[in-house]
Each structure stands twice: as C-alpha cells, then as structure tokens.
Scaffold this motif. Structure first.
Motif, PDB file in Angstrom:
ATOM      1  N   VAL A 195       0.596  -1.197  -0.142  1.00  0.00           N
ATOM      2  CA  VAL A 195       0.500  -0.068  -0.144  1.00  0.00           C
ATOM      3  C   VAL A 195       0.525   1.444  -0.198  1.00  0.00           C
ATOM      4  N   ARG A 196       2.095   1.271   1.185  1.00  0.00           N
ATOM      5  CA  ARG A 196       3.088   2.441   0.692  1.00  0.00           C
ATOM      6  C   ARG A 196       3.340   2.842  -0.953  1.00  0.00           C
ATOM      7  N   PHE A 197       3.815   1.425  -1.027  1.00  0.00           N
ATOM      8  CA  PHE A 197       4.112   1.342  -2.774  1.00  0.00           C
ATOM      9  C   PHE A 197       2.874   2.316  -3.988  1.00  0.00           C
ATOM     10  N   VAL A 198       1.621   1.854  -3.058  1.00  0.00           N
ATOM     11  CA  VAL A 198       0.877   2.319  -3.889  1.00  0.00           C
ATOM     12  C   VAL A 198       0.823   4.314  -3.914  1.00  0.00           C
ATOM     13  N   ILE A 199       0.788   4.199  -2.951  1.00  0.00           N
ATOM     14  CA  ILE A 199       0.913   5.707  -2.191  1.00  0.00           C
ATOM     15  C   ILE A 199       2.140   6.652  -2.713  1.00  0.00           C
ATOM     16  N   ALA A 200       3.335   5.814  -2.728  1.00  0.00           N
ATOM     17  CA  ALA A 200       4.694   6.819  -3.455  1.00  0.00           C
ATOM     18  C   ALA A 200       4.718   6.803  -5.035  1.00  0.00           C
TER      19      ALA A 200
END
Length: 392
Positions: free
Chosen positions: A253-258
């Motif tokens: 999820v962090r990767f998507v946000i980034a």
C-alpha cells in the motif's frame, strides 16, 4: 516550419524525465519465476476476450458512424431548426446510436468480469448508477458541438484556431474540478498507521499537504486501484477501498501511495495537459481540412463525418499516447522505489495485480502497443530488480 520546430521542442521538454536513469537497462526475466502456470493461463484467457470485445466495439462504432454519415444530412434538413439547433439534434442522435451499438459489448464485458469475480452488485445497479455521469457527459458534448459549430460558421476556414484553446480550457477546467465531483463518494483515511505512512511519504516525495482520500468501490468491484487527480490547489490522491481490504500488505500500500505521489511530484498531470496541447492543434487543423470538402463543421450534416475522422485519428494515435503514458508510469514506479526503498513490496504488489485485476504479465506485442497504458507487470517487476541492483 516554425510550428514544427515549436512542436518538436515542446515534445522534447515534455518527454524529459528527471528520475529514471537514462542508462537504465531492465533485466530479462521469466514470468514463470514470478507467476504460477494457472495464473498465467487464467490472465491470458481473460485478456483475450477483453481485447476482442474492445476491437468489435470499435468496429461497430465505426460502422454506425458510416451509416450516420449518409443519414445525417437528411436528418439535419428535416429538423426545421437553425444550423446549431440541427447540429445538437444530430449530435444527440449520434450519442444514442453509439450508446446502443456499444451496449451489447458492455454487457458482454460485464458478464465476463462477473465470471472472473471482478465485479459486484446487481445488473440493475450497473445499468442505473452511471446515468448521472452519462447525462453530464452528454451535456458536455452538446456544449462542445454548439461552440464548434458557432465558430465554424463564423470562421469556415480557420475555426480550429479559436476552438482548440477553448476546448483545451474546458478540459483543464474539468481536470481542475474533478476532485469536487468525487467529494460525496470519498472519505479521509481513518487508520492512524495509514495516515502516518501517507505523511512520511509526502515528506520524502516533497508533496506535503497533498490530500489523500479513500473512495468506496467495494460494492461494485473487487479490483484495486489508485489515481492522482486535480490541478494546483485541487490536486489529490484517491485510493480505492479495495486496496485496503487486507489483500495487500502495508508495504505494498505504501508503494502505491508513493507511486501516486510520484505522479504529482513530477508534474505528470500538468505534462498530460501539455501533451494535449501539442496534439490538439494538429488534430483540429487536420479535421478542418478533411471536412471542408463536405461543407465544413459548420454544417450539421457533416458532424458524424467529423466524429468518424476523429475516431480514426484516435485509433492511429493510440500507440503514441500509450508510449507517453507508460513513460509517466515508469517514472512514478522509479519514484516509488526511491521513496520507499522497498523493491520487495513493489514486486509483490505487481504479482498481486495478476490475481486481483487478472492482468497478463507479458501480453503479446500488438496488445502491448495498442492497449497497455502502463508498463507490463514483468517490466515493472524488472524495474524493481534493476533498482535493487543499483542500490547495492
């Protein structure tokens, strides 16, 4: 000649990337090392029908427009209205016919998605819910027709010069206000851990105070997605709630946000408008020249012919538009790798997409050229491996 030079310079500036290394070479990877044989076969079957459905729908639209090209002049004469009024009637008829022609293909695709578990909700809801958005789209098209015909009748040879900036302004305005259209369907993140991750990535990507919203789509689809939208003060990131239903790890999820913050940090929304400007003027000039022999776009009976020309131009330019889109997505992926320093989560995210969206990891070349707005899953996984090698 000067216009060509300006176009080339503009394209070169928009093409530049400040993130992805110019000498980056992606390793050649075997999809079988990252995806099971059953998943690969399932994605191939799913995508095959989706592509066939799209192609048949496009051919049906072209066939319908060819019929309308012959029928529209008589329809326009029989309305008993002025040119612009007749043009609005012809435009409405075009929209109705194209909607009816494409409905069977939309039904087939929806049924196919349901067969693969990608959609939720009843068929009635699927038919009824989009009507508000559809009516808004119809009103927007009617406005465009009225503006185009007014200028085309006033300036038969050079209408494209004033019309193009007007249409571009309308497009920019729509992008600017689009977050407000989502306002009643989104909520702010409530999970403290998610809010903390968002704030941390904002600082790293230098996009502080960029709002992030959660859109509820889980009652209509099982697919996961996220996108950046808006311009200037309305810019924000929207996450689908299906991304947060437990199928994806915190790192993913962090990767998507980034990734979405990467679009904002590298001004991809503004660059997208820039590419629209570069393509819009040549396209409208070409449309004016082609339709002039039939009476010009000021003639309501010529409207279907003009739409047919635009449809064919769009088909011809789709590969080029996809190249630009994949360029943006690659830069956002690299930006996410730099921000999270977590290639394992990036790789896991792309592997999960093969299950949640039934994406084909390595589609046929022709499908890649015409359908893929993102790098393939294998290309995206290869980028995580390339970043890991460079970061050692």
């Amino acid at each position: 000649m000067l216009a060509a030079v300006v176009w080339i310079v503009g394209a070169a500036l928009l093409w530049r990337t400040s993130t992805v290394p110019g000498d980056l070479t992606l390793p050649k990877l075997d999809p079988r090392h990252y995806f099971g044989a059953a998943d690969l076969a399932r994605a191939a079957r799913y995508e095959r029908l989706v592509r066939v459905d799209f192609i048949l729908s496009a051919l049906a639209s072209i066939a319908a427009l060819l019929v309308l090209v012959r029928r529209a002049p008589r329809l326009a004469r029989n309305t008993g209205l002025g040119p612009i009024g007749a043009g609005l009637i012809v435009g409405m008829m075009m929209l109705i016919v194209l909607w009816a022609v494409n409905l069977p293909f939309a039904l087939a695709l929806r049924g196919w998605d349901q067969h693969y578990g990608l959609t939720r909700g009843s068929w009635i809801d699927w038919l009824v819910e989009p009507w508000a958005e559809l009516l808004g789209g119809v009103a927007f098209v009617m406005l465009q027709i009225a503006i185009l015909m007014a200028f085309a009748r006033r300036f038969p040879r050079h209408w494209w010069l004033p019309v193009t900036p007007v249409f571009l302004t309308l497009a920019a305005f729509f992008v600017f206000v689009s977050p407000y259209l989502l306002a009643f369907g989104v909520d702010a993140p409530k999970n403290p851990q998610l809010r903390s991750d968002i704030q941390r990535i904002e600082r790293i990507e230098h996009v502080e105070r960029t709002p992030v919203d959660i859109e509820k789509v889980s009652d209509t689809t099982t697919q996961a997605n996220a996108f950046a939208t808006g311009l200037g003060p309305t810019t924000r990131v929207v996450l689908w709630d299906t991304l947060l239903d437990g199928r994806f790890t915190r790192g993913q999820v962090r990767f998507v946000i980034a990734h979405e913050f990467g679009h904002i940090a590298h001004k991809h929304l503004w660059k997208g408008l820039g590419w629209s400007v570069l393509f819009a003027f040549p396209i409208t000039f070409f449309l004016a020249q082609v339709t002039r022999r039939r009476g010009g776009m000021g003639d309501p009976g010529v409207l279907p012919y003009g739409v047919l020309v635009l449809a064919l131009v769009n088909i011809a330019l789709t590969p080029a538009a996809n190249v630009v889109s994949r360029r943006f997505e690659s830069e956002a992926d690299w930006s996410a790798l730099r921000a999270t320093r977590d290639p394992a989560s990036g790789r896991g995210l792309f592997q999960e997409f093969a299950k949640t969206s039934i994406e084909q990891p390595n589609p046929p070349s022709w499908a890649y050229v015409y359908f893929e707005t993102h790098p393939t899953l294998m290309q995206r996984i290869a980028m995580t491996e390339a970043w890991k090698t460079r970061s050692r």
